[in-house]
Scaffold this motif. Structure first.
Motif, PDB file in Angstrom:
ATOM      1  N   GLN A 228       1.395  -1.277  -0.263  1.00  0.00           N
ATOM      2  CA  GLN A 228       0.435  -0.014   0.575  1.00  0.00           C
ATOM      3  C   GLN A 228       0.995   1.159   0.563  1.00  0.00           C
ATOM      4  O   GLN A 228       0.244   2.395  -0.459  1.00  0.00           O
ATOM      5  CB  GLN A 228      -1.325   0.087   1.077  1.00  0.00           C
ATOM      6  N   ALA A 229       1.722   1.321   0.590  1.00  0.00           N
ATOM      7  CA  ALA A 229       2.845   2.190   0.911  1.00  0.00           C
ATOM      8  C   ALA A 229       4.180   2.026  -0.228  1.00  0.00           C
ATOM      9  O   ALA A 229       4.661   3.351  -0.443  1.00  0.00           O
ATOM     10  CB  ALA A 229       4.008   2.580   1.761  1.00  0.00           C
ATOM     11  N   GLY A 230       3.643   1.561  -1.507  1.00  0.00           N
ATOM     12  CA  GLY A 230       4.253   1.527  -2.586  1.00  0.00           C
ATOM     13  C   GLY A 230       5.935   0.957  -2.503  1.00  0.00           C
ATOM     14  O   GLY A 230       6.439   1.506  -3.498  1.00  0.00           O
ATOM     15  N   ARG A 231       5.879   0.202  -2.005  1.00  0.00           N
ATOM     16  CA  ARG A 231       7.320  -0.320  -1.283  1.00  0.00           C
ATOM     17  C   ARG A 231       7.328  -2.018  -2.525  1.00  0.00           C
ATOM     18  O   ARG A 231       6.834  -2.598  -0.906  1.00  0.00           O
ATOM     19  CB  ARG A 231       7.122  -0.435   0.304  1.00  0.00           C
ATOM     20  N   ALA A 232       6.832  -1.953  -3.392  1.00  0.00           N
ATOM     21  CA  ALA A 232       7.038  -3.251  -3.755  1.00  0.00           C
ATOM     22  C   ALA A 232       7.802  -4.060  -3.501  1.00  0.00           C
ATOM     23  O   ALA A 232       7.660  -5.378  -3.252  1.00  0.00           O
ATOM     24  CB  ALA A 232       6.604  -2.961  -6.097  1.00  0.00           C
ATOM     25  N   GLU A 233       9.299  -3.606  -3.480  1.00  0.00           N
ATOM     26  CA  GLU A 233      10.137  -4.654  -3.516  1.00  0.00           C
ATOM     27  C   GLU A 233       9.924  -5.640  -2.341  1.00  0.00           C
ATOM     28  O   GLU A 233      10.476  -6.741  -2.232  1.00  0.00           O
ATOM     29  CB  GLU A 233      11.446  -4.522  -3.858  1.00  0.00           C
ATOM     30  N   GLU A 234       9.702  -4.567  -1.020  1.00  0.00           N
ATOM     31  CA  GLU A 234       9.551  -5.730  -0.338  1.00  0.00           C
ATOM     32  C   GLU A 234       8.138  -6.767   0.132  1.00  0.00           C
ATOM     33  O   GLU A 234       8.404  -7.258   0.908  1.00  0.00           O
ATOM     34  CB  GLU A 234       9.665  -4.318   1.279  1.00  0.00           C
ATOM     35  N   ALA A 235       7.400  -6.012  -0.364  1.00  0.00           N
ATOM     36  CA  ALA A 235       6.240  -6.817  -0.548  1.00  0.00           C
ATOM     37  C   ALA A 235       6.024  -8.318  -0.931  1.00  0.00           C
ATOM     38  O   ALA A 235       6.393  -9.360  -0.487  1.00  0.00           O
ATOM     39  CB  ALA A 235       5.306  -6.188  -0.989  1.00  0.00           C
TER      40      ALA A 235
END
Length: 307
Positions: A228-235
């Motif tokens: 949701q925060a735009g941290r795609a790589e972390e997800a």
């Protein structure tokens, strides 16, 4: 309602009767983790194996525990006949659900027009939003985007629970955008099949309808908040850490694996599932022993329960 993490817990059984204490324990863990919503009586909740009274009771238990924390509950109203769907919808609404989930289940294969008629008839009797349950693995019905668009235009229809997205990020985004062209603005698209949770959220889905969220809500919430925060790589990194569980889900189905994990963690008693269904053998969880210990520690599950 249709955003973030929607956690779908098991409905544990004990001697072929709903284990209300175990079910209440699972719901309490979701409430304590403050998931965005709770989905009861989905496929993981064994909805097709319960009669009307059992489903009413299960829904009331979930709503009763979640309402103090203002966590919305969605309940399945899927059944073979429209008559029964309408009865289940009435029960669920009286229990205080904030949404209902409806799949086109049938013994005889349904046509597109029969499926549209199902949703058209049901939505005329609803006072809460409806999520379309697109699950071809169990229903054997395949929605076209055009049919999704027709149904999405009906009153009260506000979300679709999609059966995953392509693994490739570009293809996943294209799939989500293609479907968005058929549904109204502001319509919520949700991803299921847990291995695609991160990919679906990163591709623009609004909500993750999650089996694992029903067992490890804090872990799944962390993944959702990154996306949701735009941290795609972390997800994606968190999802990759869960790959051993996804592999078991792929081989055996999420329901049987989730039941085995719940038994191992002491959250339910064996066999937990309605006969003739059975969880996978506990020996098959040995390959994820370390991961379960890590997740249990993160979730605050007592170590004694996993020994």
């Amino acid at each position: 309602m249709f955003t973030g993490l929607s956690a779908f817990p098991l409905t544990p059984l004990k001697e072929e009767v709903v284990d209300e204490a175990a079910f209440a324990g699972l719901i309490d863990r979701l409430v304590q983790a403050r998931v965005d919503s709770i989905g009861v009586l989905g496929s993981t909740g064994n909805y097709m194996y319960f009669d009307r009274e059992e489903r009413r009771r299960i829904t009331e238990l979930a709503v009763g525990q979640a309402q103090a924390a203002a966590i919305p509950v969605m309940a399945s109203i899927s059944a073979l006949r429209v008559r029964d769907v309408l009865n289940l919808a009435e029960d669920a609404q009286r229990a205080g659900v904030k949404a209902v989930l409806l799949a086109p289940v049938s013994y005889q294969p349904l046509t597109d027009e029969e499926t549209y008629s199902l949703y058209e008839q049901v939505t005329r009797h609803l006072s809460v939003p409806l999520c379309v349950y697109d699950n071809p693995r169990t229903t054997k019905f395949v929605f076209s985007d055009e049919l999704h668009g027709r149904i999405a235009a009906l009153p009260r229809v506000q979300s679709i629970k999609l059966p995953g997205v392509p693994a490739d990020p570009k293809e996943a985004a294209e799939r989500v955008n293609r479907l968005r062209a058929f549904v109204p603005d502001g319509f919520a698209l949700g991803v299921s099949v847990d291995r695609y949770g991160a990919s679906g959220l990163n591709a623009g889905c609004d909500v993750w309808y999650s089996v694992l969220g029903g067992l490890f809500p804090r872990t799944c919430l962390e993944l959702v908040r990154h996306a949701q925060a735009g941290r795609a790589e972390e997800a994606l990194r968190l999802s990759e850490r869960l790959e051993p569980i996804w592999a078991l889900f792929d081989r055996h189905g999420g329901l049987r694996v989730a039941a085995a994990i719940a038994i191992k963690l002491g959250l339910s008693e064996a066999p937990a599932l309605p006969l003739p269904l059975a969880p996978i053998e506990q020996a098959e969880l040995q390959e994820i022993e370390g991961l379960l210990e890590f997740l249990s520690a993160q979730e605050g599950i007592a170590k004694a329960k996993i020994e």
